[in-house]
Design a protein around this motif. Structure first.
Motif, short mmCIF file in Angstrom:
data_model
loop_
_atom_site.label_atom_id
_atom_site.label_comp_id
_atom_site.label_asym_id
_atom_site.label_seq_id
_atom_site.Cartn_x
_atom_site.Cartn_y
_atom_site.Cartn_z
N LEU A 81 0.83 -1.21 0.00
CA LEU A 81 0.00 0.00 0.00
C LEU A 81 0.86 1.26 0.00
O LEU A 81 0.51 2.26 -0.65
N ALA A 82 1.97 1.23 0.71
CA ALA A 82 2.89 2.39 0.74
C ALA A 82 3.50 2.62 -0.64
O ALA A 82 3.58 3.77 -1.11
N GLU A 83 3.91 1.55 -1.33
CA GLU A 83 4.46 1.69 -2.68
C GLU A 83 3.40 2.21 -3.65
O GLU A 83 3.68 3.05 -4.50
N LYS A 84 2.19 1.69 -3.51
CA LYS A 84 1.09 2.14 -4.38
C LYS A 84 0.81 3.63 -4.15
O LYS A 84 0.61 4.38 -5.09
N LEU A 85 0.82 4.05 -2.89
CA LEU A 85 0.60 5.46 -2.57
C LEU A 85 1.71 6.32 -3.17
O LEU A 85 1.43 7.39 -3.73
N ASP A 86 2.95 5.86 -3.07
CA ASP A 86 4.07 6.63 -3.65
C ASP A 86 3.90 6.80 -5.16
O ASP A 86 4.13 7.88 -5.70
N LYS A 87 3.49 5.72 -5.84
CA LYS A 87 3.32 5.77 -7.29
C LYS A 87 2.16 6.68 -7.70
O LYS A 87 2.25 7.39 -8.70
N GLU A 88 1.10 6.64 -6.92
CA GLU A 88 -0.11 7.37 -7.29
C GLU A 88 -0.20 8.75 -6.66
O GLU A 88 -1.16 9.49 -6.94
N SER A 89 0.73 9.13 -5.82
CA SER A 89 0.62 10.39 -5.09
C SER A 89 0.56 11.61 -6.01
O SER A 89 -0.05 12.62 -5.66
N ALA A 90 1.14 11.51 -7.18
CA ALA A 90 1.13 12.65 -8.11
C ALA A 90 -0.22 12.81 -8.80
O ALA A 90 -0.58 13.92 -9.23
N VAL A 91 -1.02 11.74 -8.91
CA VAL A 91 -2.27 11.81 -9.67
C VAL A 91 -3.53 11.80 -8.79
O VAL A 91 -4.64 11.93 -9.32
N ILE A 92 -3.37 11.62 -7.48
CA ILE A 92 -4.57 11.60 -6.61
C ILE A 92 -4.71 12.94 -5.90
O ILE A 92 -3.77 13.73 -5.83
N ASP A 94 -5.24 15.66 -2.85
CA ASP A 94 -4.58 15.81 -1.54
C ASP A 94 -5.39 15.14 -0.44
O ASP A 94 -4.82 14.50 0.47
N ALA A 95 -6.68 15.25 -0.50
CA ALA A 95 -7.54 14.65 0.52
C ALA A 95 -7.41 13.13 0.50
O ALA A 95 -7.32 12.49 1.56
N ASP A 96 -7.38 12.55 -0.70
CA ASP A 96 -7.24 11.10 -0.82
C ASP A 96 -5.85 10.65 -0.32
O ASP A 96 -5.71 9.62 0.35
N ARG A 97 -4.80 11.41 -0.65
CA ARG A 97 -3.44 11.10 -0.21
C ARG A 97 -3.35 11.14 1.31
O ARG A 97 -2.79 10.24 1.94
N VAL A 98 -3.92 12.18 1.92
CA VAL A 98 -3.90 12.31 3.38
C VAL A 98 -4.66 11.16 4.03
O VAL A 98 -4.20 10.58 5.03
N LYS A 99 -5.80 10.78 3.45
CA LYS A 99 -6.60 9.66 4.00
C LYS A 99 -5.79 8.36 3.94
O LYS A 99 -5.75 7.60 4.90
N ARG A 100 -5.15 8.10 2.80
CA ARG A 100 -4.36 6.88 2.65
C ARG A 100 -3.17 6.88 3.60
O ARG A 100 -2.82 5.83 4.17
N GLN A 101 -2.54 8.03 3.80
CA GLN A 101 -1.42 8.12 4.74
C GLN A 101 -1.89 7.81 6.17
O GLN A 101 -1.19 7.12 6.92
N ARG A 102 -3.05 8.33 6.52
CA ARG A 102 -3.61 8.04 7.86
C ARG A 102 -3.90 6.54 8.00
O ARG A 102 -3.63 5.95 9.06
N LEU A 104 -2.45 4.11 6.41
CA LEU A 104 -1.16 3.42 6.53
C LEU A 104 -0.58 3.58 7.93
O LEU A 104 -0.05 2.63 8.51
N THR A 105 -0.69 4.78 8.49
CA THR A 105 -0.20 5.03 9.85
C THR A 105 -0.96 4.18 10.85
O THR A 105 -0.35 3.57 11.75
N ASP A 106 -2.28 4.11 10.70
CA ASP A 106 -3.10 3.28 11.59
C ASP A 106 -2.72 1.80 11.47
O ASP A 106 -2.60 1.09 12.47
#
Length: 176
Positions: A81-92, A94-102, A104-106
């Protein structure tokens, strides 16, 4: 007592008295030591090489294999999931990126909690098995000492003569 002390008041007489005392001690010590029978055993080697130790390790590994696999699967999922977020972070967004980071943190915090509990349980279980093996080994050492009439059995010495090592006997007796 005063008479004896007054007779040894000069340094030369005191030295002579101490030399006589030391000579008596030295002459008696080998006689006593010859009557003593000493043995040694390596408890760490018993813990590594004995069949009960190996059996306990296999038993623990079997008991904890399911939980270990679950932890490994969780780590793999988090990394994916972290790799997927890194790859997609440029096209998603900000709200979706922050949600995914949360998320992942959880997940990471949950993983760390489960890993801590797993390690505590594993250590407790190992300690239980070690305590049981130590108790059995002590009984075996005592039996060997009584059977072979040892006066003292040393454990984990800095140096020992291999001829007094009974570790192999302890390992063999534990295998029965």
């Amino acid at each position: 007592m005063e008479i004896i002390l007054s007779q040894l008041t000069t340094p030369s007489k005191l030295l002579q008295g101490l030399m006589v005392f030391a000579a008596c001690c030295v002459s008696v010590a080998p006689v006593y030591a010859q009557d003593s029978k000493v043995a040694y055993f390596d408890s760490q080697r018993v813990m590594r090489e004995s069949s009960p130790s190996k059996a306990a390790e296999a038993k623990i590994e079997q008991e904890f294999s399911k939980r270990s696999k679950e932890l490994f699967d969780t780590v793999t999922k988090i990394k994916g999931l972290a790799e997927k977020l890194d790859k997609e972070s440029a096209v998603i967004t900000d709200a979706d990126r922050v949600k995914r980071q949360r998320d992942l943190t959880d997940m990471d915090q949950d993983f760390k909690r489960k890993q801590r509990i797993y390690n505590e349980d594993l250590n407790q279980r190992r300690n239980e098995e070690i305590a049981s093996l130590v108790e059995r080994a002590q009984k075996v050492v005592k039996q060997i000492a009584e059977l072979e009439k040892y006066d003292i059995v040393l454990q984990d010495a800095v140096y020992f003569n291999p001829r007094i090592d009974i570790t192999d006997k302890v390992i063999k007796a534990l295998a029965k």
